[in-house]
Design a protein around this motif. Structure first.
Motif, short mmCIF file in Angstrom:
data_model
loop_
_atom_site.label_atom_id
_atom_site.label_comp_id
_atom_site.label_asym_id
_atom_site.label_seq_id
_atom_site.Cartn_x
_atom_site.Cartn_y
_atom_site.Cartn_z
N MET A 62 -14.36 -17.49 -10.51
CA MET A 62 -15.02 -17.03 -10.13
C MET A 62 -15.72 -16.52 -10.97
O MET A 62 -15.54 -16.09 -12.42
CB MET A 62 -15.69 -15.09 -9.15
N VAL A 63 -17.91 -17.01 -11.56
CA VAL A 63 -17.71 -17.28 -13.11
C VAL A 63 -18.93 -16.49 -12.63
O VAL A 63 -20.28 -17.27 -12.01
CB VAL A 63 -17.79 -18.77 -13.24
N ALA A 64 -18.95 -15.90 -13.71
CA ALA A 64 -20.74 -14.55 -13.71
C ALA A 64 -21.61 -15.56 -14.34
O ALA A 64 -21.40 -15.71 -15.78
CB ALA A 64 -19.86 -13.38 -14.66
N THR A 65 -22.72 -16.00 -13.46
CA THR A 65 -23.87 -16.57 -14.22
C THR A 65 -24.02 -14.75 -15.09
O THR A 65 -25.94 -15.67 -16.33
CB THR A 65 -24.23 -17.13 -13.54
N ALA A 66 -24.83 -13.84 -14.88
CA ALA A 66 -25.95 -13.03 -14.79
C ALA A 66 -24.66 -11.32 -14.72
O ALA A 66 -24.18 -11.14 -13.92
CB ALA A 66 -26.81 -12.46 -14.90
#
Length: 85
Positions: A62-66
């Motif tokens: 899971m990659v946080a973009t904000a």
């Protein structure tokens, strides 16, 4: 097709700037996100802060973009939690 944008909110359990953030949500749920190189971060992220993480799934990661820190400063330390049965 663009990746679905997902959101999770909770309290920061661990934070490593530019690398990862671990968020504890309701019912003892925990999520660990990798932080994207171009992630938009609003507010001061630190352990114990309430945040909303916008993220996308990248394979099994899971990659946080904000990351947005909730700005309301609570007057009380912590609302009384219902006793666990």
């Amino acid at each position: 097709k663009p990746p679905k944008v997902l959101k999770a909110s909770g309290t920061v359990a661990a934070y490593e700037a530019g690398k990862m953030i671990k968020v504890k949500g309701a019912k003892d749920k925990e999520w660990t996100f990798d932080i994207a190189a171009d992630a938009k971060i609003k507010g001061e992220v630190k352990e114990g802060a309430k945040v909303t993480v916008t993220y996308k799934k990248d394979g099994d990661k899971m990659v946080a973009t904000a990351i947005t820190v909730a700005e309301k400063k609570p007057k009380k330390e912590k609302p009384a939690e219902a006793p666990k049965k």
